[in-house]
Design a protein around this motif. Structure first.
Motif, PDB file in Angstrom:
ATOM      1  N   ALA A 127       1.363  -1.072  -0.163  1.00  0.00           N
ATOM      2  CA  ALA A 127       0.054  -0.008   0.446  1.00  0.00           C
ATOM      3  C   ALA A 127       1.154   0.977   0.315  1.00  0.00           C
ATOM      4  CB  ALA A 127      -0.913  -0.040   1.087  1.00  0.00           C
ATOM      5  N   VAL A 128       1.955   1.245  -0.215  1.00  0.00           N
ATOM      6  CA  VAL A 128       3.018   2.185   0.093  1.00  0.00           C
ATOM      7  C   VAL A 128       2.627   3.507  -0.956  1.00  0.00           C
ATOM      8  CG1 VAL A 128       5.153   1.279  -0.590  1.00  0.00           C
ATOM      9  CG2 VAL A 128       5.070   3.181   0.866  1.00  0.00           C
ATOM     10  N   PHE A 129       2.523   2.740  -1.749  1.00  0.00           N
ATOM     11  CA  PHE A 129       2.734   3.031  -3.819  1.00  0.00           C
ATOM     12  C   PHE A 129       1.503   3.506  -4.512  1.00  0.00           C
ATOM     13  CE2 PHE A 129       5.677  -0.869  -3.443  1.00  0.00           C
ATOM     14  CZ  PHE A 129       6.852   0.142  -3.821  1.00  0.00           C
ATOM     15  N   THR A 130       1.430   4.977  -5.090  1.00  0.00           N
ATOM     16  CA  THR A 130       0.595   5.624  -5.607  1.00  0.00           C
ATOM     17  C   THR A 130       0.208   4.909  -6.827  1.00  0.00           C
ATOM     18  OG1 THR A 130       2.159   6.911  -7.248  1.00  0.00           O
ATOM     19  CG2 THR A 130       1.457   8.072  -4.951  1.00  0.00           C
ATOM     20  N   GLU A 131      -0.649   4.377  -7.640  1.00  0.00           N
ATOM     21  CA  GLU A 131      -1.194   3.494  -7.625  1.00  0.00           C
ATOM     22  C   GLU A 131      -0.560   3.401  -9.541  1.00  0.00           C
ATOM     23  OE1 GLU A 131      -3.110   0.818  -8.790  1.00  0.00           O
ATOM     24  OE2 GLU A 131      -2.998   1.448  -6.438  1.00  0.00           O
ATOM     25  N   GLU A 132       0.256   5.341 -10.230  1.00  0.00           N
ATOM     26  CA  GLU A 132       1.061   5.266 -11.287  1.00  0.00           C
ATOM     27  C   GLU A 132       2.456   4.946 -10.888  1.00  0.00           C
ATOM     28  OE1 GLU A 132       1.658   8.966 -14.194  1.00  0.00           O
ATOM     29  OE2 GLU A 132       1.340   9.455 -12.050  1.00  0.00           O
ATOM     30  N   ALA A 133       2.785   5.295  -9.618  1.00  0.00           N
ATOM     31  CA  ALA A 133       4.063   4.634  -9.198  1.00  0.00           C
ATOM     32  C   ALA A 133       4.400   3.159  -8.949  1.00  0.00           C
ATOM     33  CB  ALA A 133       4.701   4.680  -7.443  1.00  0.00           C
ATOM     34  N   ARG A 134       3.297   2.489  -8.704  1.00  0.00           N
ATOM     35  CA  ARG A 134       3.154   0.928  -8.301  1.00  0.00           C
ATOM     36  C   ARG A 134       2.994   0.546  -9.994  1.00  0.00           C
ATOM     37  NH1 ARG A 134       0.786  -1.533  -4.507  1.00  0.00           N
ATOM     38  NH2 ARG A 134      -0.847  -0.227  -4.340  1.00  0.00           N
ATOM     39  N   HIS A 135       2.497   1.386 -10.555  1.00  0.00           N
ATOM     40  CA  HIS A 135       2.243   0.413 -12.186  1.00  0.00           C
ATOM     41  C   HIS A 135       3.866   0.319 -12.877  1.00  0.00           C
ATOM     42  CE1 HIS A 135       1.090  -0.540 -16.543  1.00  0.00           C
ATOM     43  NE2 HIS A 135       1.827   0.792 -17.044  1.00  0.00           N
ATOM     44  N   THR A 136       4.679   1.520 -12.725  1.00  0.00           N
ATOM     45  CA  THR A 136       5.307   1.939 -13.224  1.00  0.00           C
ATOM     46  C   THR A 136       6.614   1.091 -13.223  1.00  0.00           C
ATOM     47  OG1 THR A 136       5.149   4.893 -13.332  1.00  0.00           O
ATOM     48  CG2 THR A 136       7.809   4.201 -14.180  1.00  0.00           C
ATOM     49  N   ILE A 137       6.765   0.933 -11.754  1.00  0.00           N
ATOM     50  CA  ILE A 137       7.680  -0.197 -11.552  1.00  0.00           C
ATOM     51  C   ILE A 137       7.606  -1.207 -11.815  1.00  0.00           C
ATOM     52  CG2 ILE A 137       8.395  -1.474  -9.139  1.00  0.00           C
ATOM     53  CD1 ILE A 137       8.076   1.374  -7.679  1.00  0.00           C
ATOM     54  N   LEU A 138       6.679  -2.021 -11.857  1.00  0.00           N
ATOM     55  CA  LEU A 138       6.227  -3.058 -12.302  1.00  0.00           C
ATOM     56  C   LEU A 138       6.679  -3.468 -14.081  1.00  0.00           C
ATOM     57  CD1 LEU A 138       2.777  -4.054 -10.014  1.00  0.00           C
ATOM     58  CD2 LEU A 138       4.280  -5.185  -9.992  1.00  0.00           C
ATOM     59  N   ALA A 139       6.265  -2.423 -14.675  1.00  0.00           N
ATOM     60  CA  ALA A 139       6.071  -2.102 -16.008  1.00  0.00           C
ATOM     61  C   ALA A 139       7.209  -2.789 -15.897  1.00  0.00           C
ATOM     62  CB  ALA A 139       5.692  -1.047 -16.398  1.00  0.00           C
ATOM     63  N   ALA A 140       8.616  -2.059 -15.513  1.00  0.00           N
ATOM     64  CA  ALA A 140      10.414  -1.835 -15.260  1.00  0.00           C
ATOM     65  C   ALA A 140      10.698  -3.368 -14.666  1.00  0.00           C
ATOM     66  CB  ALA A 140      10.890  -1.187 -14.580  1.00  0.00           C
TER      67      ALA A 140
END
Length: 285
Positions: free
Chosen positions: A195-208
């Protein structure tokens, strides 16, 4: 063969090299754009302080001092903005300053901590962190007290979009921000659910290609967090072994102490040199 008679493999290799070069240029340009307001602010201060004829003369002061002491222009500009001005134009900026010895950096394999630049230290830090955690993807961020956040200064294994998105992060919405706020090692076991991540940050990290990460604070002797080094892993992970956590904490303390020394020694040397140039009217030489 390609249509122009160049072997296909050579053409493809040349295209890849050119693409990498262009991407690097775009990254540099974006970094310059992000730094421009801060540098402009510092130019205005210097122009007023030393009665300089124009902003270009102020930039010359910054550039000469930056190059002489191997301090990034943005770092020097930030120091100009936030450091109290000299008492008088003819006085030293930091009278009576005592130069301390640089802290050890043996945890990252640096033998001479007094004669190494900050970029080399951060590179050694990242390499050691990745070796301890067993991954090849990670980054180093340095605290920016002016902007109240973290700026990425070194990275490896990340996508272009990841580097651009996390070039600067604020005080919330990421594991590195949490580690900086709490000044403690922070592990994200699974990026997809934490839950620490914003959704945009989460998506960016997973996409990487990252599913987990360990974020380690770089802590000064006074307990201040001066930056974060993060190791990213391709799969969800468990907590670190106590031996790994101890080694990472020791590395974070040593590098944090060195960064504090660098700030109060090398950066202040650069400011003092800039002040000497300004009061001698040497901005244009």
């Amino acid at each position: 063969m390609s249509e122009d008679g160049v072997p296909g493999g050579w053409a493809a290799e040349g295209t890849a090299e050119e693409l990498a070069r262009l991407r690097e240029e775009v990254r540099d340009l974006r970094a310059q754009v992000r730094s421009r307001p801060l540098v402009s602010h510092a130019q205005g201060i210097l122009q007023e302080r030393y009665l300089l004829p124009d902003a270009d003369s102020a930039f010359t002061l910054l550039r000469r001092s930056s190059q002489r002491y191997n301090v990034k222009l943005r770092v020097l500009a930030g120091a100009v903005v936030r450091t109290p001005r000299p008492d008088g134009p003819a006085d030293p900026w930091f009278p009576g300053r005592v130069r301390g010895r640089p802290p050890r950096l043996d945890t990252v394999g640096v033998d001479d901590p007094g004669h190494v630049n900050r970029g080399a230290v951060l590179g050694a830090l990242l390499s050691q962190t990745l070796a301890i955690t067993g991954t090849d993807m990670g980054n180093v961020q340095i605290s920016d007290p002016t902007a109240r956040g973290l700026r990425m200064e070194h990275h490896t294994g990340h996508s272009e979009h990841f580097v651009e998105f996390f070039a600067f992060v604020g005080e919330d919405g990421t594991s590195c921000a949490k580690a900086a706020k709490n000044v403690e090692l922070t592990t994200v076991h699974d990026v997809a659910t934490d839950a620490v991540f914003t959704e945009e940050a989460r998506h960016t990290i997973l996409a990487a290609g990252s599913r987990a990460c360990h974020s380690v604070p770089l802590v000064s002797a006074s307990g201040a967090c001066l930056g974060i080094v993060s190791a990213h892993l391709e799969r969800p992970t468990k907590s670190l072994h106590p031996v790994q956590a101890k080694a990472l904490a020791a590395t974070g303390r040593q590098v944090g102490s060195w960064l504090a020394w660098h700030e109060r020694t090398v950066v202040l040397d650069a400011l003092e040199y800039l002040h000497a140039l300004g009061r001698s009217g040497s901005a244009g030489t």
